[in-house]
Design a protein around this motif. Structure first.
Motif, PDB file in Angstrom:
ATOM      1  N   SER B 200       0.841  -1.059  -0.026  1.00 55.92           N
ATOM      2  CA  SER B 200      -0.034  -0.126  -0.127  1.00 55.92           C
ATOM      3  C   SER B 200       0.945   1.264  -0.011  1.00 55.92           C
ATOM      4  O   SER B 200       1.798   1.356   0.824  1.00 55.92           O
ATOM      5  CB  SER B 200      -0.754  -0.150   1.203  1.00 55.92           C
ATOM      6  OG  SER B 200      -1.749   1.081   1.121  1.00 55.92           O
ATOM      7  N   PRO B 201       0.876   2.030  -0.854  1.00 61.00           N
ATOM      8  CA  PRO B 201       1.696   3.200  -1.163  1.00 61.00           C
ATOM      9  C   PRO B 201       1.530   4.380  -0.515  1.00 61.00           C
ATOM     10  O   PRO B 201       0.646   4.571   0.352  1.00 61.00           O
ATOM     11  CB  PRO B 201       1.558   3.685  -2.607  1.00 61.00           C
ATOM     12  CG  PRO B 201      -0.093   3.369  -2.775  1.00 61.00           C
ATOM     13  CD  PRO B 201      -0.572   2.149  -1.896  1.00 61.00           C
ATOM     14  N   GLY B 218       0.028  13.873   4.219  1.00 57.38           N
ATOM     15  CA  GLY B 218       0.078  12.520   3.871  1.00 57.38           C
ATOM     16  C   GLY B 218       1.369  11.638   4.750  1.00 57.38           C
ATOM     17  O   GLY B 218       1.445  12.028   5.929  1.00 57.38           O
ATOM     18  N   GLY B 219       1.334  10.336   4.367  1.00 59.57           N
ATOM     19  CA  GLY B 219       2.285   9.564   4.904  1.00 59.57           C
ATOM     20  C   GLY B 219       1.966   8.100   4.591  1.00 59.57           C
ATOM     21  O   GLY B 219       1.397   8.047   3.462  1.00 59.57           O
ATOM     22  N   PRO B 220       2.728   7.281   5.252  1.00 53.52           N
ATOM     23  CA  PRO B 220       2.404   5.819   4.783  1.00 53.52           C
ATOM     24  C   PRO B 220       1.175   5.364   4.944  1.00 53.52           C
ATOM     25  O   PRO B 220       0.264   5.787   5.816  1.00 53.52           O
ATOM     26  CB  PRO B 220       3.583   5.141   5.542  1.00 53.52           C
ATOM     27  CG  PRO B 220       4.051   6.039   6.662  1.00 53.52           C
ATOM     28  CD  PRO B 220       3.450   7.288   6.380  1.00 53.52           C
ATOM     29  N   THR B 221       0.628   4.227   4.273  1.00 53.26           N
ATOM     30  CA  THR B 221      -0.381   3.536   4.375  1.00 53.26           C
ATOM     31  C   THR B 221      -0.514   2.073   4.452  1.00 53.26           C
ATOM     32  O   THR B 221       0.775   1.624   4.243  1.00 53.26           O
ATOM     33  CB  THR B 221      -1.604   3.816   2.945  1.00 53.26           C
ATOM     34  OG1 THR B 221      -0.851   3.141   2.193  1.00 53.26           O
ATOM     35  CG2 THR B 221      -1.741   5.336   2.867  1.00 53.26           C
ATOM     36  N   MET B 222      -1.305   1.453   4.870  1.00 48.06           N
ATOM     37  CA  MET B 222      -1.062   0.172   5.183  1.00 48.06           C
ATOM     38  C   MET B 222      -2.340  -0.511   4.307  1.00 48.06           C
ATOM     39  O   MET B 222      -3.519   0.057   4.547  1.00 48.06           O
ATOM     40  CB  MET B 222      -1.094   0.055   6.376  1.00 48.06           C
ATOM     41  CG  MET B 222      -0.937  -1.464   7.168  1.00 48.06           C
ATOM     42  SD  MET B 222      -1.310  -1.610   8.626  1.00 48.06           S
ATOM     43  CE  MET B 222      -3.539  -1.749   8.353  1.00 48.06           C
ATOM     44  N   ALA B 223      -2.094  -1.869   3.980  1.00 50.49           N
ATOM     45  CA  ALA B 223      -3.086  -2.580   3.577  1.00 50.49           C
ATOM     46  C   ALA B 223      -3.392  -4.040   4.041  1.00 50.49           C
ATOM     47  O   ALA B 223      -2.354  -4.468   4.295  1.00 50.49           O
ATOM     48  CB  ALA B 223      -3.499  -2.559   1.965  1.00 50.49           C
ATOM     49  N   THR B 266      -0.689  -8.457   5.469  1.00 47.13           N
ATOM     50  CA  THR B 266      -0.661  -7.049   5.556  1.00 47.13           C
ATOM     51  C   THR B 266       0.536  -6.328   4.944  1.00 47.13           C
ATOM     52  O   THR B 266       1.620  -6.883   5.362  1.00 47.13           O
ATOM     53  CB  THR B 266      -1.062  -6.522   7.298  1.00 47.13           C
ATOM     54  OG1 THR B 266      -1.895  -6.986   7.451  1.00 47.13           O
ATOM     55  CG2 THR B 266      -0.634  -5.131   7.532  1.00 47.13           C
ATOM     56  N   GLY B 267       0.513  -5.380   4.184  1.00 46.49           N
ATOM     57  CA  GLY B 267       1.707  -5.022   3.714  1.00 46.49           C
ATOM     58  C   GLY B 267       1.654  -3.292   3.418  1.00 46.49           C
ATOM     59  O   GLY B 267       0.602  -2.835   3.403  1.00 46.49           O
ATOM     60  N   THR B 268       2.924  -2.763   3.330  1.00 45.10           N
ATOM     61  CA  THR B 268       3.055  -1.418   2.947  1.00 45.10           C
ATOM     62  C   THR B 268       4.265  -1.185   2.127  1.00 45.10           C
ATOM     63  O   THR B 268       5.157  -1.905   1.867  1.00 45.10           O
ATOM     64  CB  THR B 268       3.188  -0.588   4.387  1.00 45.10           C
ATOM     65  OG1 THR B 268       3.177   0.698   3.831  1.00 45.10           O
ATOM     66  CG2 THR B 268       4.380  -1.015   5.096  1.00 45.10           C
ATOM     67  N   GLU B 452       0.725   7.341 -14.307  1.00 45.94           N
ATOM     68  CA  GLU B 452      -0.789   7.180 -13.899  1.00 45.94           C
ATOM     69  C   GLU B 452      -1.058   6.062 -12.874  1.00 45.94           C
ATOM     70  O   GLU B 452      -1.877   6.147 -12.033  1.00 45.94           O
ATOM     71  CB  GLU B 452      -1.573   6.614 -15.104  1.00 45.94           C
ATOM     72  CG  GLU B 452      -3.060   7.353 -14.858  1.00 45.94           C
ATOM     73  CD  GLU B 452      -4.075   6.261 -16.392  1.00 45.94           C
ATOM     74  OE1 GLU B 452      -5.053   6.193 -16.094  1.00 45.94           O
ATOM     75  OE2 GLU B 452      -3.307   6.124 -17.327  1.00 45.94           O
ATOM     76  N   GLN B 453      -0.135   5.279 -12.743  1.00 41.63           N
ATOM     77  CA  GLN B 453      -0.535   4.035 -11.814  1.00 41.63           C
ATOM     78  C   GLN B 453       0.169   4.424 -10.401  1.00 41.63           C
ATOM     79  O   GLN B 453       0.314   3.400  -9.498  1.00 41.63           O
ATOM     80  CB  GLN B 453      -0.004   2.783 -12.309  1.00 41.63           C
ATOM     81  CG  GLN B 453       1.503   2.407 -12.500  1.00 41.63           C
ATOM     82  CD  GLN B 453       1.920   2.849 -13.831  1.00 41.63           C
ATOM     83  OE1 GLN B 453       1.455   3.848 -14.454  1.00 41.63           O
ATOM     84  NE2 GLN B 453       2.985   2.029 -14.344  1.00 41.63           N
ATOM     85  N   VAL B 454       0.939   5.506 -10.485  1.00 40.48           N
ATOM     86  CA  VAL B 454       1.503   5.990  -8.938  1.00 40.48           C
ATOM     87  C   VAL B 454       0.874   7.070  -8.477  1.00 40.48           C
ATOM     88  O   VAL B 454       0.800   7.993  -8.902  1.00 40.48           O
ATOM     89  CB  VAL B 454       3.196   6.352  -9.116  1.00 40.48           C
ATOM     90  CG1 VAL B 454       3.570   6.393  -7.842  1.00 40.48           C
ATOM     91  CG2 VAL B 454       3.694   5.084 -10.067  1.00 40.48           C
ATOM     92  N   ALA B 455       0.169   6.871  -7.125  1.00 38.98           N
ATOM     93  CA  ALA B 455      -0.504   7.901  -6.663  1.00 38.98           C
ATOM     94  C   ALA B 455       0.373   8.938  -6.030  1.00 38.98           C
ATOM     95  O   ALA B 455       1.401   8.699  -5.598  1.00 38.98           O
ATOM     96  CB  ALA B 455      -1.276   7.499  -5.382  1.00 38.98           C
TER      97      ALA B 455
END
Lengths: 305, 496
Positions: B200-201, B218-223, B266-268, B452-455
């Motif tokens: 998760s970017p 902003g900051g790091p996210t996690m999924a 779970t990853g980031t 485009e695929q990078v937020a």
């Protein structure tokens, strides 16, 4: 024998409500200096700008050897001109000013050095033009006008700002140019500057030509056959009037006589035993002729303002 | 025409002030570029950070961080799984300090085949994303969309290797399958790693779209994703690729086998090309060209004065008496200052690009790599930017004739929009301005690539321009042509 090289025909131009040119027409011939004189605001500069393709007339034409100026491909080789001697980038040297002009006509730096020498500017060639006196700028402008060795020269008030020595130099220079067969059109608002220089004069006022004549004709017309007589005798006037002359007092002991030739005046004096100290045919100056011609134009301006 | 250009060149080079002014323009660009503006901690003693980004198979710097639950695969084979659910955490908003629940739009959960576990190695992956449906991606820069589908809905995925070819399929029910695409990973070895991944970017969001007070946070996210129906079920190993990424990776990154063929992972991080800006890191070679605006102002002032000085001194009459074809005079003037400005721009940019990067790196800033082709384009682009802007200034000078007016208008038209965009304008207005103003041509200095695929926010201040280099240059050229044509028309019609 006359070969017209500048033909100005029926030029009209208005700036807003001001009429600058009102049917200006004249021609300029090669091999002589043509004076272009008139009071300030008579349309001299505007006419020259139209001749050089800088201003567009509302109507009329100005042709150089039968062609409009804007059609000339290397114009400085056809017409050399000096409109405003102050039109210089101050930090550029005199030589470089001529150099860019030369390059615009496909001429070389050698030609630049030639005209610098001709104008007597060799020693100051590498000095900034911004430091030049008006007289030196006039010389530089003349050098620029001669770059392309043109058969026609159009010079606007070249005597402006020149010292007496410079004026003498300029007169000689203009005569030499005409003697080389060039047509030289020189404007001035001071007729005296053109005395002994111009062969032909175009007098303008209020945007049109008032007189277009050779200097000799113009002087003859103004002098009108008058004779100046210096005498203390009170009888002189009566004797001359009886003989059919028109007599006017022109000062203490000076009579101005018209209608009688010089030798007729001398004969009358001798026959009547009247003593005189001087008798001379009156020589009008170009200045007088000019003032006479332009009086109307000047008066009109004074009233209309 | 040759004679005219030679004459105008003689005019230009014989006024010392103009030559010096142009040189100062170049010096300003170099000076700004070599000033130690951007600081960083890369390679500084004691920091322990060397700031080296992994490089992908196609030469780009990449981010390669994710949780990988994998096994070796020798020869051909496949893996199938259902992404049953995706949940995640987003960084706190601007006005609070608590993590928010939510899945980042480009959070990724899916299947991955990779040439080992080294960062930057070749891979292909099929994944379900937070908001962009199913995607097939490989080797970091390639992205192919599958079916969109509602966010959060479960999706079956399958990845099959046949020699160097990797085929991705998706299904809503595990019965009817559609192919997303097939990609080739050249030189893929016999044994690869195959398995499940979650990442998760970095998140970035603009705040306060108002004049002068734009901020991003902003900051790091996690999924976290739950995978089930994983087949074949084998012995899978969990590896955290990339790192030391962030606190989520340390605290939460991991996996759990919660049932037969059921995994919660779970990853980031991100598997994507590296970018600059709020969601990325580092500076770009374009940052060294910060001083271009100062050089541009000098060029604009001198180019405008190259015309207006002639009007001021009455010399325009001398010029036009010597060259009655007035349009050509204008073209010659534009050509001369355009060429001089181009050379100034190219020389200054060449110096700055070469030396400025070193200054930034010595300051500990991370500078994104740029290919030689990109460096050349940025250098030539800086020259074109200055050169064409100079031509525009010539047109404005001839139109307006008065020096002070023309110089003011020229600066307001060319340099001011850029400065506003880079300082006080909100990003939306700034991007709009950079599409229509002559400053659009600053895009020729962009060295970072927008994916485009990078937020990311991809803001002009971070070196991302709304137009491509070519389109930006065309906008400026359009302005210059319009100004010169209008000036030529006026010059022909007006008395000199």
């Amino acid at each position: 024998m006359n070969k017209t090289i500048i033909a100005v025909d029926g030029l009209r131009k208005r700036f807003g409500r001001t009429v600058a040119l009102d049917g200006m027409s004249f021609t300029v011939q090669p091999g002589r200096v043509t004076g272009f004189v008139g009071p300030n605001g008579a349309g001299k500069t505007t006419t020259m700008r139209v001749i050089l393709g800088l201003d567009a007339p509302d109507s009329g034409t100005a042709l150089i050897g039968g062609q409009p100026y804007r059609a000339l491909r290397r114009p400085l080789c056809h017409v050399g001109s000096l409109l405003d001697a102050g039109a210089l980038q101050p930090s550029r040297t005199a030589r470089n000013h001529l150099l860019w002009l030369a390059h615009s006509q496909g001429l070389t730096a050698r030609r630049v050095d030639e005209v610098l020498e001709g104008a007597g500017l060799t020693t100051v060639a590498r000095r900034r033009a911004g430091g030049f006196s008006l007289g030196m700028r006039q010389r530089l402008g003349l050098a620029a006008a001669l770059l392309g060795d043109p058969p026609v020269l159009v010079l606007d008030e070249p005597f402006n700002g020149m010292d007496p020595e410079g004026i003498i130099w300029m007169r000689g220079f203009l005569k030499t140019l005409a003697a080389q067969g060039r047509a030289v059109l020189v404007s001035s608002h001071l007729m005296s500057e053109l005395q002994d220089t111009a062969d032909h004069v175009v007098v303008v006022g209020r945007g049109r030509v008032i007189a277009d004549a050779s200097v000799v004709q113009l002087l003859a017309a103004t002098a009108n056959g008058r004779v100046t007589l210096r005498t203390d005798s009170a009888r002189a006037a009566t004797v001359l009037a009886d003989a059919g002359g028109t007599v006017a007092a022109a000062g203490v002991g000076v009579l101005s006589v018209s209608g009688l030739a010089t030798d007729a005046v001398v004969a009358l004096m001798n026959a009547n035993g009247i003593g005189f100290s001087e008798v001379s045919a009156h020589r009008a100056t170009l200045e007088e002729a000019y003032l006479e011609l332009t009086r109307d134009a000047v008066e009109f301006k004074a009233v209309s303002r | 025409m040759r004679a005219l250009i030679q004459a105008e060149w003689t005019k230009f080079r014989t006024v010392p002030g103009w030559v010096i002014g142009m040189a100062i323009g170049g010096v300003l660009i170099v000076a700004f570029g070599l000033l130690p503006g951007i600081q960083g901690s890369c390679g500084q003693p004691g920091s322990g950070s060397e700031c080296v980004l992994p490089v992908g198979p196609e030469g780009q710097e990449v981010s390669d961080g994710f949780m990988f639950v994998h096994r070796p695969l020798s020869g051909d084979g496949s893996i199938t799984a259902r992404v049953a659910s995706m949940t995640g955490m987003l960084p706190p908003g601007p006005n609070d300090d608590k993590m928010r629940e939510g899945v980042a739009p480009w959070a990724k959960a899916g299947l991955l085949i990779k040439d080992g576990t080294t960062q930057g190695s070749a891979y292909a992956a099929v994944m379900l994303t937070g908001a962009h449906g199913v995607r097939l991606q490989h080797n970091f820069v390639h992205d192919k969309a599958g079916k969109p589908g509602p966010p959060g809905s479960a999706r079956w995925l399958r990845l099959t290797r046949t020699k160097e070819k990797i085929t991705a399929e998706e299904s809503a029910d595990g019965t009817t399958w559609t192919t997303v695409g097939t990609v080739t990973l050249a030189g893929l070895p016999q044994t690869v790693q195959i398995g499940l991944f979650v990442t998760s970017p970095q998140h970035a969001e603009g705040a306060n779209e108002s004049l002068g007070s734009f901020g991003s946070y902003g900051g790091p996210t996690m999924a976290t994703a739950v995978f089930d129906h994983v087949t074949p079920v084998g012995s899978l190993t969990g590896t955290r690729i990339g790192g030391p990424a962030n606190k989520y990776a340390d605290e939460l990154g991991g996996f759990e086998e919660t049932g037969e063929g059921v995994f919660t992972i779970t990853g980031t991080g991100d598997i994507a090309p590296a970018v600059g800006g709020p969601a990325g890191i580092g500076a770009s070679i374009s940052d060294t060209l910060l001083g271009t605006f100062a050089g541009l102002i000098m060029v604009v002032v001198i180019s405008t004065m190259f015309v207006t000085a002639e009007y001021r001194r009455g010399m325009m009459r001398t010029t036009l008496a010597a060259s009655p074809r007035r349009g050509r005079v204008l073209v010659a003037k534009a050509a001369v200052v355009g060429a001089v400005s181009f050379v100034v721009g190219v020389l200054a940019a060449a110096v700055v690009i070469t030396l400025g990067q070193k200054v930034l790196r010595d300051n500990g800033a991370y500078v994104h790599l740029a290919s030689t082709a990109t460096e050349l384009r940025v250098i030539v682009g800086t020259g074109v930017l200055l050169g064409v802007t100079a031509m525009l200034a010539v047109g404005l000078g001839a139109l307006l004739r008065r020096g002070t007016t023309a110089v003011t208008v020229a600066i307001v038209t060319t340099a001011l929009p850029y400065l506003l965009v880079m300082s006080v304008l909100p990003p939306t207005a700034g991007q709009w301005l950079l599409r229509i103003a002559p400053a659009a041509a600053f895009s020729m200095q962009q060295s970072l690539v927008e994916y485009e695929q990078v937020a990311n926010l991809y803001l002009p201040v971070d070196g991302y321009f709304p137009l491509s280099p070519l389109a930006g240059g065309a906008v400026l050229a359009g302005w210059a042509v319009a100004a010169l044509v209008a000036a030529a028309c006026f010059l022909r019609r007006r008395d000199a």
